[in-house]
Design a protein around this motif. Structure first.
Motif, PDB file in Angstrom:
ATOM      1  N   LEU A  40       6.854  17.244   1.291  1.00 39.08           N
ATOM      2  CA  LEU A  40       5.837  16.743   0.381  1.00 39.08           C
ATOM      3  C   LEU A  40       4.489  17.362   0.730  1.00 39.08           C
ATOM      4  O   LEU A  40       3.582  17.389  -0.093  1.00 39.08           O
ATOM      5  CB  LEU A  40       5.766  15.210   0.466  1.00 39.08           C
ATOM      6  CG  LEU A  40       7.066  14.484   0.103  1.00 39.08           C
ATOM      7  CD1 LEU A  40       6.927  12.996   0.333  1.00 39.08           C
ATOM      8  CD2 LEU A  40       7.476  14.783  -1.325  1.00 39.08           C
ATOM      9  N   ALA A  41       4.364  17.868   1.949  1.00 38.63           N
ATOM     10  CA  ALA A  41       3.126  18.485   2.417  1.00 38.63           C
ATOM     11  C   ALA A  41       2.859  19.763   1.629  1.00 38.63           C
ATOM     12  O   ALA A  41       3.751  20.594   1.458  1.00 38.63           O
ATOM     13  CB  ALA A  41       3.227  18.787   3.910  1.00 38.63           C
ATOM     14  N   LYS A  42       1.636  19.864   1.143  1.00 41.69           N
ATOM     15  CA  LYS A  42       1.185  21.056   0.395  1.00 41.69           C
ATOM     16  C   LYS A  42       2.188  21.435  -0.694  1.00 41.69           C
ATOM     17  O   LYS A  42       2.513  22.600  -0.888  1.00 41.69           O
ATOM     18  CB  LYS A  42       0.943  22.216   1.351  1.00 41.69           C
ATOM     19  CG  LYS A  42      -0.126  21.923   2.370  1.00 41.69           C
ATOM     20  CD  LYS A  42      -0.341  23.077   3.311  1.00 41.69           C
ATOM     21  CE  LYS A  42      -1.362  22.687   4.373  1.00 41.69           C
ATOM     22  NZ  LYS A  42      -1.516  23.729   5.374  1.00 41.69           N
ATOM     23  N   ARG A  44       0.220  12.226  -3.054  1.00 41.24           N
ATOM     24  CA  ARG A  44      -0.557  13.258  -3.762  1.00 41.24           C
ATOM     25  C   ARG A  44      -1.924  13.488  -3.139  1.00 41.24           C
ATOM     26  O   ARG A  44      -2.599  14.469  -3.473  1.00 41.24           O
ATOM     27  CB  ARG A  44      -0.709  12.881  -5.241  1.00 41.24           C
ATOM     28  CG  ARG A  44       0.619  12.916  -5.993  1.00 41.24           C
ATOM     29  CD  ARG A  44       0.463  12.556  -7.455  1.00 41.24           C
ATOM     30  NE  ARG A  44      -0.183  13.664  -8.158  1.00 41.24           N
ATOM     31  CZ  ARG A  44      -1.291  13.531  -8.869  1.00 41.24           C
ATOM     32  NH1 ARG A  44      -1.897  12.362  -8.993  1.00 41.24           N
ATOM     33  NH2 ARG A  44      -1.810  14.583  -9.479  1.00 41.24           N
ATOM     34  N   THR A  45      -2.353  12.600  -2.235  1.00 39.68           N
ATOM     35  CA  THR A  45      -3.674  12.748  -1.602  1.00 39.68           C
ATOM     36  C   THR A  45      -3.578  12.879  -0.083  1.00 39.68           C
ATOM     37  O   THR A  45      -4.602  12.826   0.597  1.00 39.68           O
ATOM     38  CB  THR A  45      -4.585  11.559  -1.955  1.00 39.68           C
ATOM     39  OG1 THR A  45      -3.957  10.341  -1.548  1.00 39.68           O
ATOM     40  CG2 THR A  45      -4.878  11.508  -3.454  1.00 39.68           C
ATOM     41  N   HIS A  46      -2.398  13.039   0.442  1.00 39.20           N
ATOM     42  CA  HIS A  46      -2.193  13.204   1.885  1.00 39.20           C
ATOM     43  C   HIS A  46      -1.303  14.425   2.134  1.00 39.20           C
ATOM     44  O   HIS A  46      -0.794  15.024   1.192  1.00 39.20           O
ATOM     45  CB  HIS A  46      -1.551  11.943   2.490  1.00 39.20           C
ATOM     46  CG  HIS A  46      -2.506  10.800   2.549  1.00 39.20           C
ATOM     47  ND1 HIS A  46      -2.838  10.053   1.450  1.00 39.20           N
ATOM     48  CD2 HIS A  46      -3.235  10.307   3.582  1.00 39.20           C
ATOM     49  CE1 HIS A  46      -3.725   9.144   1.793  1.00 39.20           C
ATOM     50  NE2 HIS A  46      -3.989   9.267   3.082  1.00 39.20           N
ATOM     51  N   PHE A  47      -1.136  14.767   3.380  1.00 32.19           N
ATOM     52  CA  PHE A  47      -0.244  15.860   3.790  1.00 32.19           C
ATOM     53  C   PHE A  47      -0.714  17.216   3.259  1.00 32.19           C
ATOM     54  O   PHE A  47       0.085  18.087   2.950  1.00 32.19           O
ATOM     55  CB  PHE A  47       1.211  15.600   3.355  1.00 32.19           C
ATOM     56  CG  PHE A  47       1.696  14.205   3.619  1.00 32.19           C
ATOM     57  CD1 PHE A  47       1.696  13.688   4.905  1.00 32.19           C
ATOM     58  CD2 PHE A  47       2.136  13.403   2.579  1.00 32.19           C
ATOM     59  CE1 PHE A  47       2.142  12.401   5.151  1.00 32.19           C
ATOM     60  CE2 PHE A  47       2.587  12.118   2.816  1.00 32.19           C
ATOM     61  CZ  PHE A  47       2.588  11.617   4.110  1.00 32.19           C
ATOM     62  N   GLY A  48      -2.013  17.383   3.126  1.00 37.13           N
ATOM     63  CA  GLY A  48      -2.548  18.648   2.629  1.00 37.13           C
ATOM     64  C   GLY A  48      -2.567  18.739   1.113  1.00 37.13           C
ATOM     65  O   GLY A  48      -2.897  19.783   0.557  1.00 37.13           O
ATOM     66  N   GLU A  80       7.263  12.117   9.067  1.00 28.51           N
ATOM     67  CA  GLU A  80       5.959  11.481   9.260  1.00 28.51           C
ATOM     68  C   GLU A  80       4.811  12.246   8.616  1.00 28.51           C
ATOM     69  O   GLU A  80       3.915  11.658   8.033  1.00 28.51           O
ATOM     70  CB  GLU A  80       5.687  11.302  10.756  1.00 28.51           C
ATOM     71  CG  GLU A  80       4.421  10.524  11.041  1.00 28.51           C
ATOM     72  CD  GLU A  80       4.224  10.259  12.515  1.00 28.51           C
ATOM     73  OE1 GLU A  80       3.206   9.639  12.844  1.00 28.51           O
ATOM     74  OE2 GLU A  80       5.070  10.663  13.338  1.00 28.51           O
ATOM     75  N   GLN A  81       4.827  13.554   8.721  1.00 21.09           N
ATOM     76  CA  GLN A  81       3.752  14.372   8.152  1.00 21.09           C
ATOM     77  C   GLN A  81       4.139  14.995   6.807  1.00 21.09           C
ATOM     78  O   GLN A  81       3.493  15.929   6.356  1.00 21.09           O
ATOM     79  CB  GLN A  81       3.335  15.460   9.142  1.00 21.09           C
ATOM     80  CG  GLN A  81       2.802  14.923  10.453  1.00 21.09           C
ATOM     81  CD  GLN A  81       1.590  14.018  10.256  1.00 21.09           C
ATOM     82  OE1 GLN A  81       0.665  14.354   9.518  1.00 21.09           O
ATOM     83  NE2 GLN A  81       1.605  12.861  10.887  1.00 21.09           N
ATOM     84  N   THR A 103       0.841  -1.202   0.000  1.00 22.83           N
ATOM     85  CA  THR A 103       0.000   0.000   0.000  1.00 22.83           C
ATOM     86  C   THR A 103       0.871   1.245   0.000  1.00 22.83           C
ATOM     87  O   THR A 103       2.006   1.229   0.475  1.00 22.83           O
ATOM     88  CB  THR A 103      -0.923   0.039   1.227  1.00 22.83           C
ATOM     89  OG1 THR A 103      -0.136   0.229   2.409  1.00 22.83           O
ATOM     90  CG2 THR A 103      -1.768  -1.230   1.329  1.00 22.83           C
ATOM     91  N   GLY A 104       0.322   2.323  -0.516  1.00 20.67           N
ATOM     92  CA  GLY A 104       1.053   3.580  -0.515  1.00 20.67           C
ATOM     93  C   GLY A 104       1.442   4.019   0.878  1.00 20.67           C
ATOM     94  O   GLY A 104       2.558   4.480   1.111  1.00 20.67           O
TER      95      GLY A 104
END
Length: 137
Positions: A74-76, A117-121, A60-61, A45-46
Motif C-alpha cells: 500500500l506504500a507509495k 491514502r494519507t500514510h505510507f508515503g 506495519e509500514q 479510527t483508520g
C-alpha cells in the motif's frame, strides 16, 4: 465426581479457568486492545482498523508481503489515487483480499481508506465520504 478428591479437582479446574479468563480480560483492558464482538469490527479510527485488520497482510509500514499469498504494498501505491478503487476492494475483496463490507460500516471503511491514502508515503488528501462508500456497496 462424587469423591471429595474429584470434587476438589473439579473446583480447582473451575477456579483456574475463571482466573485465566479474568487475567485475559484484565490484560486486554490494560493494553487498550479492543476485541470485536461477533462478526463486526469495533475499531473506529483508520489507524486502529489498519492495525487490527489490514496490517497482518499488508505489513506495519504498508510494504506488502509474499508468502502463502501475494499481498500488495500500500506504500507509495499509485492505485490509491482514485479513492473508489480501495473503497471497492475493502467492501468486495479481490483474490486474497477478503470482502470486509459486511464487517465494517460506512464510516469505518471511509476512515481506513483515508488512512492508507494519507500514510505510507501516499499523499492523496481528498477525503473519502460515507456517500462514496454507500455508492460502492
Amino acid at each position: 465426581m462424587n469423591s471429595p478428591s474429584a470434587r476438589r479437582l473439579g473446583n480447582i479446574v473451575s477456579a483456574s479457568f475463571i482466573l485465566a479468563l479474568g487475567a485475559t480480560a484484565a490484560l486486554a483492558d490494560s493494553t487498550g486492545v479492543v476485541f470485536s464482538d461477533g462478526n463486526k469490527f469495533l475499531e473506529q479510527t483508520g489507524e486502529a482498523i489498519y492495525a487490527s485488520v489490514c496490517q497482518a497482510c499488508h505489513m506495519e509500514q504498508g510494504q506488502g508481503a509474499v508468502g502463502a499469498g501475494k499481498y500488495p504494498a500500500l506504500a507509495k501505491n499509485e492505485k490509491l489515487e482514485a479513492a473508489g478503487y480501495p473503497v471497492y476492494l475493502v467492501i468486495h475483496g479481490q483474490k486474497a483480499m477478503p470482502p470486509l463490507g459486511g464487517m465494517l460500516d460506512d464510516e469505518q471503511i471511509a476512515a481506513v481508506v483515508d488512512y492508507i491514502r494519507t500514510h505510507f508515503g501516499n499523499n492523496y488528501t481528498d477525503p473519502v465520504t460515507t456517500d462514496d462508500v454507500k455508492s460502492s456497496r
